[in-house]
Design a protein around this motif. Structure first.
Motif, short mmCIF file in Angstrom:
data_model
loop_
_atom_site.label_atom_id
_atom_site.label_comp_id
_atom_site.label_asym_id
_atom_site.label_seq_id
_atom_site.Cartn_x
_atom_site.Cartn_y
_atom_site.Cartn_z
N SER A 74 0.98 -1.37 0.01
CA SER A 74 0.06 0.17 -0.03
C SER A 74 0.70 1.37 0.13
N ILE A 75 2.01 1.39 0.73
CA ILE A 75 2.76 2.43 0.76
C ILE A 75 3.42 2.62 -0.65
N ASN A 76 4.17 1.73 -1.21
CA ASN A 76 4.44 1.94 -2.41
C ASN A 76 3.33 2.28 -3.61
N GLY A 77 2.46 1.47 -3.30
CA GLY A 77 1.17 1.78 -4.22
C GLY A 77 0.66 3.25 -4.32
N LEU A 78 0.52 3.82 -3.13
CA LEU A 78 0.08 5.28 -3.07
C LEU A 78 0.88 6.12 -3.82
N ILE A 79 2.34 6.03 -3.46
CA ILE A 79 3.40 6.89 -4.36
C ILE A 79 3.33 6.58 -5.64
N ALA A 80 3.27 5.06 -6.03
CA ALA A 80 3.46 4.96 -7.58
C ALA A 80 2.09 5.69 -8.28
N PHE A 81 0.92 5.67 -7.56
CA PHE A 81 -0.14 6.38 -8.15
C PHE A 81 -0.06 7.65 -8.64
N GLY A 82 0.65 8.47 -7.68
CA GLY A 82 1.15 9.94 -7.82
C GLY A 82 2.35 9.84 -8.94
N MET A 83 3.04 8.82 -8.96
CA MET A 83 4.27 8.81 -10.03
C MET A 83 3.68 8.61 -11.64
N THR A 84 2.46 7.89 -11.33
CA THR A 84 2.01 7.59 -12.82
C THR A 84 1.65 8.78 -13.49
N CYS A 85 0.66 9.79 -12.61
CA CYS A 85 0.38 11.12 -13.25
C CYS A 85 1.43 11.89 -14.01
N VAL A 86 2.76 11.95 -13.02
CA VAL A 86 3.74 12.53 -13.44
C VAL A 86 4.43 12.08 -14.82
N ILE A 87 4.51 10.61 -14.66
CA ILE A 87 5.22 10.11 -15.84
C ILE A 87 4.34 10.41 -17.14
N LEU A 88 3.00 10.16 -16.92
CA LEU A 88 2.02 10.26 -18.10
C LEU A 88 2.29 11.72 -18.67
N THR A 89 2.76 12.62 -18.01
CA THR A 89 3.02 13.94 -18.48
C THR A 89 4.31 13.93 -19.18
N GLY A 90 5.19 12.96 -19.12
CA GLY A 90 6.44 13.10 -19.86
C GLY A 90 7.40 13.43 -18.77
N GLY A 91 7.21 13.54 -17.61
CA GLY A 91 8.01 13.74 -16.17
C GLY A 91 8.41 12.76 -15.52
N ILE A 92 9.17 12.98 -14.47
CA ILE A 92 9.58 12.03 -13.37
C ILE A 92 9.86 12.58 -11.97
N ASP A 93 9.46 12.07 -11.09
CA ASP A 93 9.49 12.69 -9.91
C ASP A 93 10.46 11.88 -8.82
N LEU A 94 11.64 12.39 -8.57
CA LEU A 94 12.75 11.68 -7.75
C LEU A 94 12.41 12.28 -6.41
N SER A 95 11.52 13.34 -5.85
CA SER A 95 11.72 13.87 -4.65
C SER A 95 10.71 13.14 -3.82
N VAL A 96 9.81 12.06 -4.23
CA VAL A 96 8.74 11.56 -3.61
C VAL A 96 9.09 10.92 -2.07
N GLY A 97 10.39 10.47 -1.94
CA GLY A 97 10.56 9.78 -0.70
C GLY A 97 11.15 11.01 0.35
N SER A 98 11.64 12.09 -0.23
CA SER A 98 11.95 13.27 0.58
C SER A 98 10.79 13.99 0.94
#
Length: 311
Positions: free
Chosen positions: A47-71
């Protein structure tokens, strides 16, 4: 033509097929893996990785990436813990942490859009700054003694009808993301931005606003995952969330979401999260060293990315 359609269909369902095969193989090797308690534990951990990955999916779908999620997770969790220790009601402290997560995510989006920085560079900067700010804020020490609030305990350790609350949140939020991305105007704007931003802009899509919103959502999901961890640990750690961005990106890639943006579905990310969880859980049960686990996960991610490039 029919063969091509069949091949494309198999490729689209590749992650799901891989998950089923993985579960069958590990279940055959280890009876301990296929117990109900282990599956619930597996889902709780995912569930922890899942929540973060859902947000990451939105970012990657726009052509980006988010390395700051853990911080972002670490800093918002530290702020929430500090507020609770200093007498702020738990519910209010959690809401403040979520709002701060949105703000931190939006800052990354602003760097990408207004600052015209590459997403990798922009989020590398915010990752470093937020992690440093966490260390400064906590003075490198954990924040403990958060009290015995029912809400705080229930979020990460509670259950409804025997199902852990984090698992329920994982599934409910997945359903919300699926609806938003596949059935709403905002979801279509996310896909259009990553697919061809120039055409999307000509069609009236506000590219900058869409990207900032995607990063803000990523920050919100990171903060929410942090609150669940805070509940489970009953303390905030300065190193919390380290490396989480890698597992989130891995889950998105395994789920078939294109790292170039514009293609992929949230259910693929859901399956990718489960693949990561099954790998971690199965290899732990089999007694495989954590060093080898990283190698295995790296190979699996490589296969997923090469498959995406071929498609």
């Amino acid at each position: 033509m029919e063969n091509n359609k069949l091949i494309n269909r198999v490729q689209d369902l590749g992650a799901l097929i891989a998950l089923v095969l993985l579960v069958v193989v590990i279940s055959f090797i280890s009876p301990e893996f296929r117990t109900v308690d282990n599956f619930l534990s597996l889902l709780r951990q995912s569930s922890i990785n899942g929540l973060i990955a859902f947000g990451m999916t939105c970012v990657i779908l726009t052509g980006g990436i988010d390395l700051s999620v853990g911080s972002v997770l670490a800093l918002t969790t530290a702020i929430c813990a500090s507020l609770i220790v200093n007498g702020t009601p738990v519910a209010l402290a959690m809401i403040i942490a979520l709002v701060i997560g949105v703000v931190f995510g939006a800052i990354s989006g602003i760097f990408v859009t207004k600052g015209r920085l590459q997403p990798f560079i922009a989020t590398l900067i915010t990752m470093t700054v937020f992690r440093g700010a966490t260390m400064i804020f906590m003075d490198g020490k954990p924040i403990s003694n958060l009290g015995s609030s029912f809400l705080l305990k229930f979020l990460g350790k509670g259950a409804i009808l025997g199902i852990p609350l984090p698992v329920i949140l994982f599934i409910v939020i997945f359903a919300i993301f699926m609806f938003v991305l596949e059935k709403t105007t905002f979801g279509r704007r996310i896909y259009a931005t990553g697919s061809n931003w120039k055409s999307a802009k000509l069609a009236g899509v506000n590219i900058d606003r869409t990207k900032i919103a995607a990063y803000a959502i990523s920050g919100l999901m990171s903060a929410m995952a942090g609150l669940i961890l805070l509940s489970r640990l009953n303390s905030a750690q300065p190193t919390l969330g380290s490396g989480y961005e890698l597992d989130a990106i891995a889950a998105v890639a395994l789920g078939g979401v294109s790292m170039n943006g514009g293609r992929g579905r949230i259910w693929g990310t859901f399956v990718g999260v489960l693949i990561i969880a099954v790998l971690n859980n199965g290899l732990n049960i089999l007694g495989v060293s954590s060093y080898y686990q990283d190698v295995v996960k790296g190979i699996v991610i490589l296969i997923a990315v090469l498959s995406d490039r071929k498609r």
